[in-house]
Structures are given as C-alpha cells and as structure tokens.
Design a protein around this motif. Structure first.
Motif, mmCIF file in Angstrom:
data_model
loop_
_atom_site.group_PDB
_atom_site.id
_atom_site.type_symbol
_atom_site.label_atom_id
_atom_site.label_comp_id
_atom_site.label_asym_id
_atom_site.label_seq_id
_atom_site.Cartn_x
_atom_site.Cartn_y
_atom_site.Cartn_z
ATOM 1 N N ARG A 5 0.827 -1.192 0.000
ATOM 2 C CA ARG A 5 0.000 0.000 0.000
ATOM 3 C C ARG A 5 0.872 1.257 0.000
ATOM 4 O O ARG A 5 1.966 1.282 0.537
ATOM 5 C CB ARG A 5 -0.920 0.029 1.211
ATOM 6 N N LYS A 7 0.371 5.257 0.978
ATOM 7 C CA LYS A 7 -0.537 6.235 1.577
ATOM 8 C C LYS A 7 -0.139 7.625 1.154
ATOM 9 O O LYS A 7 0.997 8.030 1.335
ATOM 10 C CB LYS A 7 -0.496 6.106 3.098
ATOM 11 N N SER A 24 -4.870 3.291 8.595
ATOM 12 C CA SER A 24 -4.481 4.007 7.383
ATOM 13 C C SER A 24 -5.429 3.696 6.243
ATOM 14 O O SER A 24 -5.827 4.569 5.485
ATOM 15 C CB SER A 24 -3.047 3.614 7.000
ATOM 16 N N ALA A 25 -5.811 2.431 6.110
ATOM 17 C CA ALA A 25 -6.717 2.042 5.022
ATOM 18 C C ALA A 25 -8.070 2.720 5.183
ATOM 19 O O ALA A 25 -8.648 3.197 4.217
ATOM 20 C CB ALA A 25 -6.877 0.518 4.992
ATOM 21 N N ALA A 28 -8.202 6.676 4.217
ATOM 22 C CA ALA A 28 -8.168 7.136 2.836
ATOM 23 C C ALA A 28 -9.570 7.433 2.337
ATOM 24 O O ALA A 28 -10.555 6.818 2.756
ATOM 25 C CB ALA A 28 -7.516 6.081 1.951
ATOM 26 N N VAL A 31 -10.046 3.683 -2.125
ATOM 27 C CA VAL A 31 -9.050 2.614 -2.254
ATOM 28 C C VAL A 31 -9.172 2.014 -3.645
ATOM 29 O O VAL A 31 -10.265 1.632 -4.080
ATOM 30 C CB VAL A 31 -9.246 1.515 -1.182
ATOM 31 N N ASP A 60 -5.631 5.066 -1.024
ATOM 32 C CA ASP A 60 -4.783 3.916 -0.736
ATOM 33 C C ASP A 60 -4.841 3.009 -1.948
ATOM 34 O O ASP A 60 -5.768 3.108 -2.767
ATOM 35 C CB ASP A 60 -5.287 3.142 0.487
#
Length: 348
Positions: A5, A7, A24-25, A28, A31, A60
């Motif tokens: 990934r 960022k 973090s995912a 975003a 994605v 992401d």
C-alpha cells in the motif's frame, strides 16, 4: 490479499504507530487496486496521484491478479476496495457474479475509446496485447513469425515462457492447429475444439516454463531462462529495456484491455465515482507511456504522442497488423470450464 500500500496523506507519526496499517486504510478517501508491477506504478504516477491532487482527496492502493479476489470480498461482506482493476475478459464473469456496480451511461464518451474497451460496468484504462517474442542472440531475425511456428519445437527448440492460465493459451493453441483468427472462438466453443486445444498445449508442456505474473515473465527473459515467450507486450518491452536481446512479434497477438470497475459494497461509493471520472481524463492517461510500454484505451491520448514512443505500443498502426481482439463474451461463458480443464492438464 497483497498488502503493498502507498498512503498519500500526511499522517502524524504517533497516529501511525498507534493505529497501524488498518487505520491508514480506513482513513483514505478511496481505495483502488491495480495489477502490480510497472503497470500499477505507471497508473499511480500518471493518473492516480495527479487526479487525487486535483480533487483534494487521498487514496490507498492494493494489488490483485484475478477478479476472484474482488468476489471473495463481496461474498464475505468485508469489502475494503472501491475501484478494482480487471481484464475486460473477466468482466462478464464478475457481472454474472453480481459484484460490480453499473456505471453511469455518460461516464465517458465511448466514441473516443478503442473498440471493446468500454462496457456498462468497466472502463478501459490501458490497451495491451498477448504476443510472442524470441531471443535474437539465439535465433537472429529468423525466429517464429506466427503461432504455428511458436509451437514448432523442432524448428525452434528451446524453453518457452507461457502464462499459467488458459486464457490466451487456448487461442494460441487454436491458431497452432491451423485455425484462422476469425475461426478461433467458434472452434473453441465446441467440446472437440476445447479438447484439441488442450491436447496441443499438453504436447508443448515439456518445452514450457510457466509464469504466474508479468514481473516473473520479464525476469525469466532477463535471466535467460527462456528462449521464446508468449505474454503481454509491455512485459516483453520491459525486458528489452533492461537489455535483453529480444524481438516482439505482433502477428497473432490478442488485443486486450484492462479496465476500472466499482465494487459492489464499496466503502466510499461517492468518492469512487468521482475519482474514477477524474483518473480517466486523457490529460492524465497520456502520461502512462512515460513509465511503461502500455498505451491508454482513450484514443485522444495518442494525438500528440512521439512517434518513437508510439511505435512500441499495442495500438500503433504497424503493430495492429496481424492482431485480433479477445472475445470477453466467450470467456464469460466458457472461462470456468476451460480453467478447470487447463489445471487438470497441467497436473497430468
């Protein structure tokens, strides 16, 4: 699932340490998945990053090699992807499985796209071809000129790098059996045709090194582990750029498209549609060729392209001669059956 990934937002170091990759995912705005390797790197640099900057959003990314990865997310009810990258040949199966969102009819001007690169569910992002190539240090300029010769191990001895998948290989076997390009899919639609094609591939098996990803194909060529190969033209071009003395043969190449779709159950559906509309603009996609030898599906992106760059791309006029388009409808109807038969053939 692969977890490579990137960022693109400023996150405090303390928050990263505490929350980790999962936070973090979720943080975003959207994605997106790619196919990995140079194509994904090219799309990130040319399309995703500038589009995100223009929209003022973060994204992401993840990688996926098969539409079944997306299906697994939808089936589990744990969807983490918004925009997914598919081969257009996979789309009929994904639509039948009910995992994609139908896109607005006016999301792009279809007349500006290469034929077959836009459907109601997926919009083309790159055009490529599955082609043959050979080592000129071994064969000079006298390597195979068509698929029948590629299968001729007496005239052209040596290891062949081929994808560990039936799609593409079934068509190649049909051509090697003497079928014309316009007869390939009607031949493969019959039980006898499928058996003959798989038997032809089985005959070639002792001379094949099977690869599972485009990066592996490039490495096999660079490391001189294969003398001939059948695979994506961008990956063969990557090996040539890395110094491999190889020639690409576009005759009997299968024209294909990779495309973007929105996954059903997308966690950010509004952002997904907004981001998809932005990254498809030709002012972004035209720059993909700076990073990889794949051109966009949007024909407007070719108008100001350097002829030297264009000559290496699938849709260059001189490269289109001798190629034919893959039939997504055929693979939607026959993909599962042929995949099982191909896997069984490999195990024999």
């Amino acid at each position: 699932m692969n977890t490579r990934r990137h960022k693109f937002a400023v996150i405090a170091a303390a928050a990263v340490m505490i929350a980790g990759a999962a936070w973090s995912a979720r943080a975003a705005d959207v994605v997106i998945t790619g196919s990995g390797g140079p194509p994904q790197d090219a799309q990130r640099k040319a399309m995703w990053q500038p589009a995100a900057k223009a929209l003022g959003i973060t994204f992401d990314e993840d990688t996926s090699q098969s539409w079944t990865d997306a299906k697994a997310q939808v089936d589990s009810g744990s969807v983490t992807w918004d925009i997914v990258n598919f081969n257009m040949g996979e789309v009929p199966q994904a639509v039948a499985a009910g995992i994609l969102v139908k896109l607005p009819a006016d999301i792009v001007d279809r007349t500006q796209y290469a034929p077959g690169s836009v459907s109601d569910y997926c919009i083309g992002n790159s055009a490529f071809s599955e082609v043959m190539g050979y080592n000129t240090a071994k064969f000079g300029d006298k390597g195979p000129k068509n698929m029948a010769e590629f299968f001729d191990t007496k005239k052209f001895p040596g290891k062949r790098g081929m994808n560990r998948a039936v799609k593409g290989n079934a068509e190649a076997a049909a051509l090697a059996l003497g079928k014309a390009q316009n007869e390939v899919y009607s031949f493969l639609a019959t039980d006898e045709g499928q058996k003959e094609a798989l038997d032809k591939l089985s005959e070639l098996k002792p001379s094949v090194t099977w690869w599972d990803s485009g990066s592996q194909l490039t490495q096999l060529i660079v490391d001189k582990e294969v003398d001939l190969a059948y695979g994506w033209d961008g990956r063969l071009n990557a090996a040539i750029t890395a110094g491999a003395p190889w020639k690409i043969v576009y005759q009997d190449g299968i024209l294909q498209t990779d495309c973007y779709a929105i996954l059903k159950g997308s966690p950010h559906p509004e952002n997904a549609l907004k981001f998809l509309k932005e990254i498809l603009k030709p002012e972004y996609s035209k720059d993909m060729v700076k990073y990889v030898a794949y051109g966009p599906s949007d024909l407007r992106a070719y108008k100001s392209m350097d002829p030297a760059v264009l000559s290496k791309l699938t849709l260059a006029p001189q490269n289109l001669v001798g190629q034919y388009p893959q039939d997504p409808a055929f693979w939607g109807a026959n993909g599962a059956k042929l995949s099982e038969a191909f896997d069984a053939m490999l195990l024999k």
